[in-house]
Write a protein that holds these residues in place. Structure first.
Motif, PDB file in Angstrom:
ATOM      1  N   GLY A 118      12.489   7.795 -14.475  1.00  0.00           N
ATOM      2  CA  GLY A 118      11.606   6.720 -14.051  1.00  0.00           C
ATOM      3  C   GLY A 118      12.111   5.332 -14.368  1.00  0.00           C
ATOM      4  O   GLY A 118      11.634   4.340 -13.790  1.00  0.00           O
ATOM      5  N   SER A 119      13.080   5.221 -15.269  1.00  0.00           N
ATOM      6  CA  SER A 119      13.644   3.906 -15.573  1.00  0.00           C
ATOM      7  C   SER A 119      14.391   3.315 -14.390  1.00  0.00           C
ATOM      8  O   SER A 119      14.787   2.143 -14.433  1.00  0.00           O
ATOM      9  CB  SER A 119      14.577   3.992 -16.789  1.00  0.00           C
ATOM     10  OG  SER A 119      13.849   4.269 -17.968  1.00  0.00           O
ATOM     11  N   ALA A 161       5.251  14.409   2.866  1.00  0.00           N
ATOM     12  CA  ALA A 161       5.163  12.968   3.122  1.00  0.00           C
ATOM     13  C   ALA A 161       5.173  12.178   1.819  1.00  0.00           C
ATOM     14  O   ALA A 161       5.847  11.146   1.707  1.00  0.00           O
ATOM     15  CB  ALA A 161       3.896  12.662   3.921  1.00  0.00           C
ATOM     16  N   GLU A 162       4.431  12.642   0.821  1.00  0.00           N
ATOM     17  CA  GLU A 162       4.430  11.959  -0.473  1.00  0.00           C
ATOM     18  C   GLU A 162       5.823  11.995  -1.098  1.00  0.00           C
ATOM     19  O   GLU A 162       6.274  11.002  -1.675  1.00  0.00           O
ATOM     20  CB  GLU A 162       3.422  12.616  -1.416  1.00  0.00           C
ATOM     21  CG  GLU A 162       1.971  12.327  -1.075  1.00  0.00           C
ATOM     22  CD  GLU A 162       1.015  12.959  -2.071  1.00  0.00           C
ATOM     23  OE1 GLU A 162       1.488  13.557  -3.063  1.00  0.00           O
ATOM     24  OE2 GLU A 162      -0.201  12.844  -1.865  1.00  0.00           O
ATOM     25  N   ALA A 163       6.485  13.130  -0.998  1.00  0.00           N
ATOM     26  CA  ALA A 163       7.823  13.255  -1.571  1.00  0.00           C
ATOM     27  C   ALA A 163       8.801  12.311  -0.880  1.00  0.00           C
ATOM     28  O   ALA A 163       9.658  11.704  -1.532  1.00  0.00           O
ATOM     29  CB  ALA A 163       8.309  14.698  -1.458  1.00  0.00           C
ATOM     30  N   ALA A 164       8.671  12.166   0.427  1.00  0.00           N
ATOM     31  CA  ALA A 164       9.555  11.264   1.177  1.00  0.00           C
ATOM     32  C   ALA A 164       9.340   9.822   0.741  1.00  0.00           C
ATOM     33  O   ALA A 164      10.302   9.068   0.501  1.00  0.00           O
ATOM     34  CB  ALA A 164       9.310  11.409   2.673  1.00  0.00           C
ATOM     35  N   ASN A 165       8.080   9.413   0.622  1.00  0.00           N
ATOM     36  CA  ASN A 165       7.792   8.050   0.190  1.00  0.00           C
ATOM     37  C   ASN A 165       8.252   7.812  -1.245  1.00  0.00           C
ATOM     38  O   ASN A 165       8.793   6.749  -1.572  1.00  0.00           O
ATOM     39  CB  ASN A 165       6.285   7.784   0.299  1.00  0.00           C
ATOM     40  CG  ASN A 165       5.866   7.385   1.699  1.00  0.00           C
ATOM     41  OD1 ASN A 165       6.321   6.371   2.229  1.00  0.00           O
ATOM     42  ND2 ASN A 165       4.994   8.173   2.306  1.00  0.00           N
ATOM     43  N   HIS A 166       8.032   8.802  -2.110  1.00  0.00           N
ATOM     44  CA  HIS A 166       8.424   8.684  -3.516  1.00  0.00           C
ATOM     45  C   HIS A 166       9.931   8.553  -3.639  1.00  0.00           C
ATOM     46  O   HIS A 166      10.429   7.657  -4.343  1.00  0.00           O
ATOM     47  CB  HIS A 166       7.933   9.910  -4.275  1.00  0.00           C
ATOM     48  CG  HIS A 166       8.261   9.905  -5.730  1.00  0.00           C
ATOM     49  ND1 HIS A 166       7.668   9.043  -6.630  1.00  0.00           N
ATOM     50  CD2 HIS A 166       9.148  10.658  -6.460  1.00  0.00           C
ATOM     51  CE1 HIS A 166       8.147   9.264  -7.848  1.00  0.00           C
ATOM     52  NE2 HIS A 166       9.049  10.230  -7.776  1.00  0.00           N
ATOM     53  N   ARG A 170      11.881   5.165  -5.034  1.00  0.00           N
ATOM     54  CA  ARG A 170      12.684   5.195  -6.256  1.00  0.00           C
ATOM     55  C   ARG A 170      14.152   4.851  -5.974  1.00  0.00           C
ATOM     56  O   ARG A 170      14.760   4.046  -6.687  1.00  0.00           O
ATOM     57  CB  ARG A 170      12.576   6.567  -6.921  1.00  0.00           C
ATOM     58  CG  ARG A 170      11.202   6.863  -7.508  1.00  0.00           C
ATOM     59  CD  ARG A 170      10.878   5.914  -8.648  1.00  0.00           C
ATOM     60  NE  ARG A 170       9.530   6.022  -9.148  1.00  0.00           N
ATOM     61  CZ  ARG A 170       9.167   6.691 -10.229  1.00  0.00           C
ATOM     62  NH1 ARG A 170      10.068   7.366 -10.925  1.00  0.00           N
ATOM     63  NH2 ARG A 170       7.918   6.703 -10.633  1.00  0.00           N
ATOM     64  N   VAL A 171      14.716   5.482  -4.977  1.00  0.00           N
ATOM     65  CA  VAL A 171      16.138   5.262  -4.698  1.00  0.00           C
ATOM     66  C   VAL A 171      16.380   3.828  -4.237  1.00  0.00           C
ATOM     67  O   VAL A 171      17.318   3.159  -4.690  1.00  0.00           O
ATOM     68  CB  VAL A 171      16.660   6.266  -3.665  1.00  0.00           C
ATOM     69  CG1 VAL A 171      18.103   5.945  -3.286  1.00  0.00           C
ATOM     70  CG2 VAL A 171      16.573   7.687  -4.216  1.00  0.00           C
ATOM     71  N   ARG A 172      15.509   3.321  -3.363  1.00  0.00           N
ATOM     72  CA  ARG A 172      15.677   1.956  -2.867  1.00  0.00           C
ATOM     73  C   ARG A 172      15.566   0.935  -3.998  1.00  0.00           C
ATOM     74  O   ARG A 172      16.385   0.022  -4.102  1.00  0.00           O
ATOM     75  CB  ARG A 172      14.620   1.677  -1.800  1.00  0.00           C
ATOM     76  CG  ARG A 172      14.698   0.287  -1.190  1.00  0.00           C
ATOM     77  CD  ARG A 172      15.853   0.160  -0.223  1.00  0.00           C
ATOM     78  NE  ARG A 172      15.532   0.809   1.042  1.00  0.00           N
ATOM     79  CZ  ARG A 172      16.423   1.094   1.978  1.00  0.00           C
ATOM     80  NH1 ARG A 172      17.694   0.810   1.767  1.00  0.00           N
ATOM     81  NH2 ARG A 172      16.068   1.671   3.104  1.00  0.00           N
TER      82      ARG A 172
END
Length: 326
Positions: A118-119, A161-166, A170-172
Protein backbone atom coordinates in the motif's frame (compact mmCIF):
# COMPACT_ATOMS: atom_id res chain seq x y z
CA UNK A 1 26.97 10.77 8.34
CA UNK A 2 24.35 9.67 5.82
CA UNK A 3 21.84 6.95 6.59
CA UNK A 4 22.11 3.58 4.82
CA UNK A 5 19.75 2.88 1.93
CA UNK A 6 16.19 2.19 3.07
CA UNK A 7 14.55 -0.11 0.47
CA UNK A 8 10.78 0.14 0.02
CA UNK A 9 9.08 -2.65 -1.95
CA UNK A 10 5.67 -1.45 -3.11
CA UNK A 11 2.94 -2.31 -5.59
CA UNK A 12 -0.64 -3.37 -5.97
CA UNK A 13 -1.44 -6.36 -3.79
CA UNK A 14 -1.18 -9.85 -5.32
CA UNK A 15 1.58 -8.66 -7.65
CA UNK A 16 4.56 -10.54 -6.23
CA UNK A 17 5.79 -8.08 -3.61
CA UNK A 18 6.06 -10.88 -1.04
CA UNK A 19 8.10 -13.05 -3.39
CA UNK A 20 10.53 -10.19 -3.98
CA UNK A 21 10.58 -9.45 -0.25
CA UNK A 22 11.53 -13.03 0.62
CA UNK A 23 14.30 -13.08 -1.96
CA UNK A 24 15.86 -9.95 -0.48
CA UNK A 25 15.19 -10.87 3.13
CA UNK A 26 17.46 -13.85 2.41
CA UNK A 27 20.37 -11.47 1.80
CA UNK A 28 22.91 -11.72 4.62
CA UNK A 29 22.91 -7.95 5.22
CA UNK A 30 19.24 -7.01 4.72
CA UNK A 31 16.18 -7.59 6.91
CA UNK A 32 12.88 -6.85 5.12
CA UNK A 33 9.70 -6.43 7.14
CA UNK A 34 6.45 -7.93 5.89
CA UNK A 35 3.77 -5.23 5.58
CA UNK A 36 4.52 -2.93 8.48
CA UNK A 37 1.82 -0.49 7.26
CA UNK A 38 2.48 2.05 9.99
CA UNK A 39 5.03 4.38 8.38
CA UNK A 40 2.73 6.46 6.19
CA UNK A 41 -0.31 6.63 8.51
CA UNK A 42 1.71 7.65 11.58
CA UNK A 43 3.67 10.15 9.48
CA UNK A 44 0.44 12.03 8.95
CA UNK A 45 -0.02 12.46 12.71
CA UNK A 46 3.64 12.95 13.58
CA UNK A 47 2.81 16.22 15.34
CA UNK A 48 1.68 13.92 18.18
CA UNK A 49 5.32 13.04 18.77
CA UNK A 50 7.36 15.99 17.54
CA UNK A 51 7.55 19.19 19.56
CA UNK A 52 10.04 21.79 20.75
CA UNK A 53 10.16 19.91 24.05
CA UNK A 54 11.53 16.83 22.30
CA UNK A 55 10.27 13.63 20.75
CA UNK A 56 7.48 11.87 22.67
CA UNK A 57 8.59 8.24 22.57
CA UNK A 58 5.76 7.11 24.86
CA UNK A 59 3.07 8.31 22.45
CA UNK A 60 4.98 6.84 19.51
CA UNK A 61 5.34 3.42 21.14
CA UNK A 62 1.68 3.45 22.14
CA UNK A 63 0.61 4.07 18.55
CA UNK A 64 3.03 1.47 17.20
CA UNK A 65 1.78 -1.33 19.42
CA UNK A 66 -1.80 -0.29 18.83
CA UNK A 67 -1.32 -1.43 15.24
CA UNK A 68 -1.80 -5.17 14.68
CA UNK A 69 0.40 -5.11 11.58
CA UNK A 70 3.31 -3.72 13.56
CA UNK A 71 2.80 -6.21 16.38
CA UNK A 72 3.00 -8.99 13.78
CA UNK A 73 6.60 -7.97 13.04
CA UNK A 74 7.52 -9.69 16.33
CA UNK A 75 9.42 -6.91 18.09
CA UNK A 76 9.03 -6.65 21.86
CA UNK A 77 8.15 -3.39 23.58
CA UNK A 78 11.41 -3.50 25.52
CA UNK A 79 13.47 -3.83 22.33
CA UNK A 80 11.72 -0.87 20.72
CA UNK A 81 12.11 1.28 23.82
CA UNK A 82 15.80 0.39 24.07
CA UNK A 83 16.33 1.28 20.40
CA UNK A 84 14.64 4.64 20.88
CA UNK A 85 16.66 5.32 24.04
CA UNK A 86 19.89 4.66 22.14
CA UNK A 87 18.91 6.73 19.10
CA UNK A 88 17.37 9.65 21.00
CA UNK A 89 15.42 10.69 17.88
CA UNK A 90 14.44 14.29 17.38
CA UNK A 91 11.99 13.52 14.58
CA UNK A 92 9.46 10.92 13.46
CA UNK A 93 11.80 9.79 10.68
CA UNK A 94 14.59 9.23 13.19
CA UNK A 95 12.29 7.17 15.39
CA UNK A 96 11.22 5.01 12.46
CA UNK A 97 14.86 4.37 11.57
CA UNK A 98 15.55 3.30 15.15
CA UNK A 99 12.64 0.82 15.10
CA UNK A 100 13.74 -0.69 11.79
CA UNK A 101 17.32 -0.89 13.02
CA UNK A 102 16.03 -2.91 15.98
CA UNK A 103 14.24 -5.22 13.57
CA UNK A 104 17.45 -5.76 11.58
CA UNK A 105 19.50 -6.23 14.75
CA UNK A 106 17.10 -8.95 15.92
CA UNK A 107 17.90 -10.86 12.73
CA UNK A 108 21.62 -10.20 13.02
CA UNK A 109 21.70 -7.87 10.01
CA UNK A 110 22.97 -4.35 9.38
CA UNK A 111 20.43 -3.06 6.85
CA UNK A 112 16.66 -2.86 6.93
CA UNK A 113 13.83 -2.36 4.46
CA UNK A 114 10.06 -2.49 4.27
CA UNK A 115 7.64 -4.39 2.06
CA UNK A 116 4.23 -2.75 2.30
CA UNK A 117 2.32 -2.85 -1.00
CA UNK A 118 0.00 0.00 0.00
CA UNK A 119 2.95 2.37 0.31
CA UNK A 120 2.74 2.64 -3.47
CA UNK A 121 0.21 5.43 -2.81
CA UNK A 122 2.59 7.21 -0.40
CA UNK A 123 5.84 7.24 -2.33
CA UNK A 124 6.31 11.01 -2.38
CA UNK A 125 5.59 11.34 1.35
CA UNK A 126 8.05 8.58 2.24
CA UNK A 127 10.65 9.92 -0.18
CA UNK A 128 10.50 13.29 1.57
CA UNK A 129 10.71 11.76 5.06
CA UNK A 130 13.57 9.42 4.17
CA UNK A 131 16.03 10.86 1.62
CA UNK A 132 17.85 7.51 1.72
CA UNK A 133 14.74 5.54 0.67
CA UNK A 134 14.69 3.79 -2.68
CA UNK A 135 11.47 2.36 -4.12
CA UNK A 136 11.06 -0.88 -6.04
CA UNK A 137 7.63 -1.02 -7.63
CA UNK A 138 6.68 -4.54 -8.71
CA UNK A 139 4.03 -4.68 -11.42
CA UNK A 140 2.03 -7.66 -12.62
CA UNK A 141 -0.52 -8.02 -15.41
CA UNK A 142 -3.69 -6.63 -13.87
CA UNK A 143 -5.87 -9.47 -15.12
CA UNK A 144 -3.78 -11.98 -13.17
CA UNK A 145 -3.91 -9.68 -10.15
CA UNK A 146 -7.70 -9.48 -10.41
CA UNK A 147 -8.14 -13.25 -10.50
CA UNK A 148 -5.87 -13.60 -7.47
CA UNK A 149 -7.88 -10.99 -5.56
CA UNK A 150 -11.19 -12.65 -6.40
CA UNK A 151 -9.95 -15.86 -4.77
CA UNK A 152 -9.74 -13.91 -1.51
CA UNK A 153 -12.30 -11.09 -1.62
CA UNK A 154 -11.74 -10.41 2.08
CA UNK A 155 -8.42 -8.84 1.03
CA UNK A 156 -9.99 -6.06 -1.00
CA UNK A 157 -11.76 -6.03 -4.38
CA UNK A 158 -14.79 -8.31 -4.56
CA UNK A 159 -15.62 -8.04 -8.27
CA UNK A 160 -13.66 -7.92 -11.52
CA UNK A 161 -14.61 -4.28 -11.99
CA UNK A 162 -13.41 -3.34 -8.50
CA UNK A 163 -10.17 -5.22 -9.06
CA UNK A 164 -9.60 -3.41 -12.37
CA UNK A 165 -10.14 0.00 -10.78
CA UNK A 166 -7.98 -0.91 -7.77
CA UNK A 167 -5.09 -2.18 -9.91
CA UNK A 168 -5.24 0.82 -12.24
CA UNK A 169 -5.33 3.28 -9.34
CA UNK A 170 -2.42 1.71 -7.45
CA UNK A 171 -0.15 1.16 -10.43
CA UNK A 172 -0.85 4.58 -11.94
CA UNK A 173 -0.23 6.42 -8.69
CA UNK A 174 3.03 4.55 -8.16
CA UNK A 175 4.28 5.36 -11.65
CA UNK A 176 3.37 9.05 -11.40
CA UNK A 177 5.13 9.35 -8.03
CA UNK A 178 8.12 7.42 -9.32
CA UNK A 179 8.51 9.82 -12.21
CA UNK A 180 8.37 12.71 -9.75
CA UNK A 181 11.18 11.42 -7.50
CA UNK A 182 13.39 10.24 -10.36
CA UNK A 183 15.09 7.12 -11.65
CA UNK A 184 17.86 7.22 -9.05
CA UNK A 185 15.26 6.48 -6.35
CA UNK A 186 12.56 4.56 -8.21
CA UNK A 187 12.59 1.46 -10.37
CA UNK A 188 9.96 -0.90 -11.76
CA UNK A 189 10.16 -4.68 -11.79
CA UNK A 190 7.80 -6.97 -13.66
CA UNK A 191 6.51 -10.00 -11.80
CA UNK A 192 6.62 -11.93 -15.06
CA UNK A 193 10.37 -11.23 -15.30
CA UNK A 194 10.94 -12.34 -11.70
CA UNK A 195 9.46 -15.78 -12.31
CA UNK A 196 11.10 -16.12 -15.74
CA UNK A 197 14.64 -15.05 -14.74
CA UNK A 198 14.89 -14.40 -11.00
CA UNK A 199 18.67 -14.10 -10.88
CA UNK A 200 18.81 -11.35 -13.49
CA UNK A 201 16.08 -9.38 -11.73
CA UNK A 202 17.68 -9.87 -8.32
CA UNK A 203 21.04 -8.69 -9.62
CA UNK A 204 19.43 -5.62 -11.20
CA UNK A 205 17.64 -4.70 -7.98
CA UNK A 206 20.83 -5.31 -5.98
CA UNK A 207 22.68 -2.87 -8.23
CA UNK A 208 19.92 -0.32 -7.73
CA UNK A 209 20.11 -0.69 -3.94
CA UNK A 210 23.91 -0.85 -3.76
CA UNK A 211 23.99 -4.47 -2.57
CA UNK A 212 26.14 -7.38 -3.66
CA UNK A 213 24.14 -10.24 -5.15
CA UNK A 214 24.27 -13.49 -3.17
CA UNK A 215 23.38 -16.94 -4.47
CA UNK A 216 21.51 -17.67 -1.24
CA UNK A 217 18.90 -15.07 -2.12
CA UNK A 218 17.36 -17.49 -4.60
CA UNK A 219 17.18 -20.20 -1.93
CA UNK A 220 14.68 -18.21 0.15
CA UNK A 221 12.26 -21.15 0.03
CA UNK A 222 14.56 -23.24 2.23
CA UNK A 223 13.57 -21.17 5.28
CA UNK A 224 10.05 -20.20 4.30
CA UNK A 225 8.00 -22.34 6.68
CA UNK A 226 8.24 -19.97 9.65
CA UNK A 227 7.43 -16.98 7.47
CA UNK A 228 4.39 -18.63 5.88
CA UNK A 229 3.08 -19.66 9.29
CA UNK A 230 3.41 -16.06 10.53
CA UNK A 231 1.15 -14.58 7.84
CA UNK A 232 -2.56 -13.86 8.23
CA UNK A 233 -3.39 -16.38 5.49
CA UNK A 234 -0.73 -19.11 5.15
CA UNK A 235 -2.63 -20.77 2.31
CA UNK A 236 -2.18 -17.64 0.20
CA UNK A 237 1.62 -17.89 0.46
CA UNK A 238 2.11 -21.64 0.17
CA UNK A 239 4.00 -21.34 -3.13
CA UNK A 240 6.82 -19.58 -1.28
CA UNK A 241 7.85 -22.98 0.06
CA UNK A 242 9.10 -24.05 -3.37
CA UNK A 243 11.71 -22.62 -5.74
CA UNK A 244 10.51 -19.97 -8.16
CA UNK A 245 8.44 -21.75 -10.77
CA UNK A 246 7.01 -20.09 -13.85
CA UNK A 247 3.70 -21.08 -15.38
CA UNK A 248 1.94 -22.08 -12.15
CA UNK A 249 -1.18 -20.44 -13.52
CA UNK A 250 -2.14 -18.61 -16.69
CA UNK A 251 -4.77 -15.93 -16.33
CA UNK A 252 -5.76 -16.37 -19.99
CA UNK A 253 -7.07 -19.86 -19.20
CA UNK A 254 -9.07 -18.73 -16.16
CA UNK A 255 -10.69 -15.42 -17.02
CA UNK A 256 -14.09 -15.41 -18.71
CA UNK A 257 -14.50 -13.49 -22.00
CA UNK A 258 -16.92 -11.11 -20.31
CA UNK A 259 -14.59 -10.37 -17.41
CA UNK A 260 -11.67 -9.84 -19.75
CA UNK A 261 -13.66 -7.33 -21.78
CA UNK A 262 -14.74 -5.57 -18.60
CA UNK A 263 -11.22 -5.37 -17.19
CA UNK A 264 -9.81 -4.07 -20.46
CA UNK A 265 -12.62 -1.52 -20.80
CA UNK A 266 -11.62 -0.10 -17.41
CA UNK A 267 -7.84 -0.50 -17.43
CA UNK A 268 -6.92 -1.33 -21.01
CA UNK A 269 -5.12 1.99 -21.45
CA UNK A 270 -2.72 1.17 -18.63
CA UNK A 271 -2.25 -2.40 -19.87
CA UNK A 272 -1.23 -0.98 -23.25
CA UNK A 273 1.03 1.61 -21.64
CA UNK A 274 2.80 -1.24 -19.83
CA UNK A 275 2.92 -3.23 -23.09
CA UNK A 276 0.74 -6.07 -21.85
CA UNK A 277 -1.29 -7.64 -24.68
CA UNK A 278 -4.95 -6.66 -24.96
CA UNK A 279 -7.68 -8.27 -27.02
CA UNK A 280 -8.61 -5.12 -28.91
CA UNK A 281 -12.29 -6.08 -28.82
CA UNK A 282 -14.59 -3.07 -28.53
CA UNK A 283 -16.76 -3.17 -25.41
CA UNK A 284 -20.46 -3.83 -25.90
CA UNK A 285 -23.19 -1.52 -24.64
CA UNK A 286 -23.67 -3.88 -21.71
CA UNK A 287 -19.97 -3.74 -20.86
CA UNK A 288 -19.96 0.06 -21.05
CA UNK A 289 -22.89 0.15 -18.65
CA UNK A 290 -21.03 -2.13 -16.23
CA UNK A 291 -18.03 0.20 -16.43
CA UNK A 292 -20.14 3.22 -15.45
CA UNK A 293 -21.77 1.36 -12.56
CA UNK A 294 -18.39 0.05 -11.43
CA UNK A 295 -16.84 3.53 -11.49
CA UNK A 296 -19.60 4.96 -9.29
CA UNK A 297 -19.40 2.00 -6.89
CA UNK A 298 -15.62 2.21 -6.73
CA UNK A 299 -15.60 5.93 -5.95
CA UNK A 300 -18.21 5.41 -3.25
CA UNK A 301 -16.18 2.64 -1.61
CA UNK A 302 -13.06 4.80 -1.71
CA UNK A 303 -14.95 7.67 -0.06
CA UNK A 304 -16.29 5.40 2.69
CA UNK A 305 -12.81 3.98 3.30
CA UNK A 306 -11.31 7.49 3.44
CA UNK A 307 -13.88 8.75 5.92
CA UNK A 308 -13.49 5.62 8.05
CA UNK A 309 -9.70 6.04 8.16
CA UNK A 310 -10.05 9.70 9.14
CA UNK A 311 -12.40 8.82 11.98
CA UNK A 312 -9.94 6.35 13.49
CA UNK A 313 -7.39 7.77 15.89
CA UNK A 314 -4.04 6.05 16.48
CA UNK A 315 -2.80 5.03 19.86
CA UNK A 316 -3.83 3.55 23.14
CA UNK A 317 -2.45 4.00 26.60
CA UNK A 318 1.11 2.81 27.19
CA UNK A 319 0.09 1.00 30.37
CA UNK A 320 -2.59 -0.89 28.44
CA UNK A 321 0.01 -1.97 25.91
CA UNK A 322 2.41 -3.10 28.64
CA UNK A 323 -0.37 -5.28 30.01
CA UNK A 324 -0.95 -6.88 26.62
CA UNK A 325 2.57 -7.53 25.44
CA UNK A 326 4.89 -6.91 28.37
Amino acid sequence: MSNPVFPQFVGCGRSGTTLLRNIFDSHSALAMTHESHFIGPLARVRSRYESEAGFDSDAFVADLFGDANFVRQGLEVEAVRAALDRARPKSYAGAVRAVFAAYAERDGKKLYGDKTPGSVTQIELLAELFPEAKFVHIIRDGRAVALSYLERPEWGPETMAEAANHWKNRVRRGRVAGQAIGADRYMEVRYEDVVADPETVARTVCDFLGLDFEDGMLRYHEKSEEFIASTKDPEAFKNLSRPITGGLRAWEDEISPGDRKLFEAIAGDLLEELEYPVSGVSPTIGTRARVVVAAVSWQWKRLVAFVSARMRRPGRGVEEIKGEVG
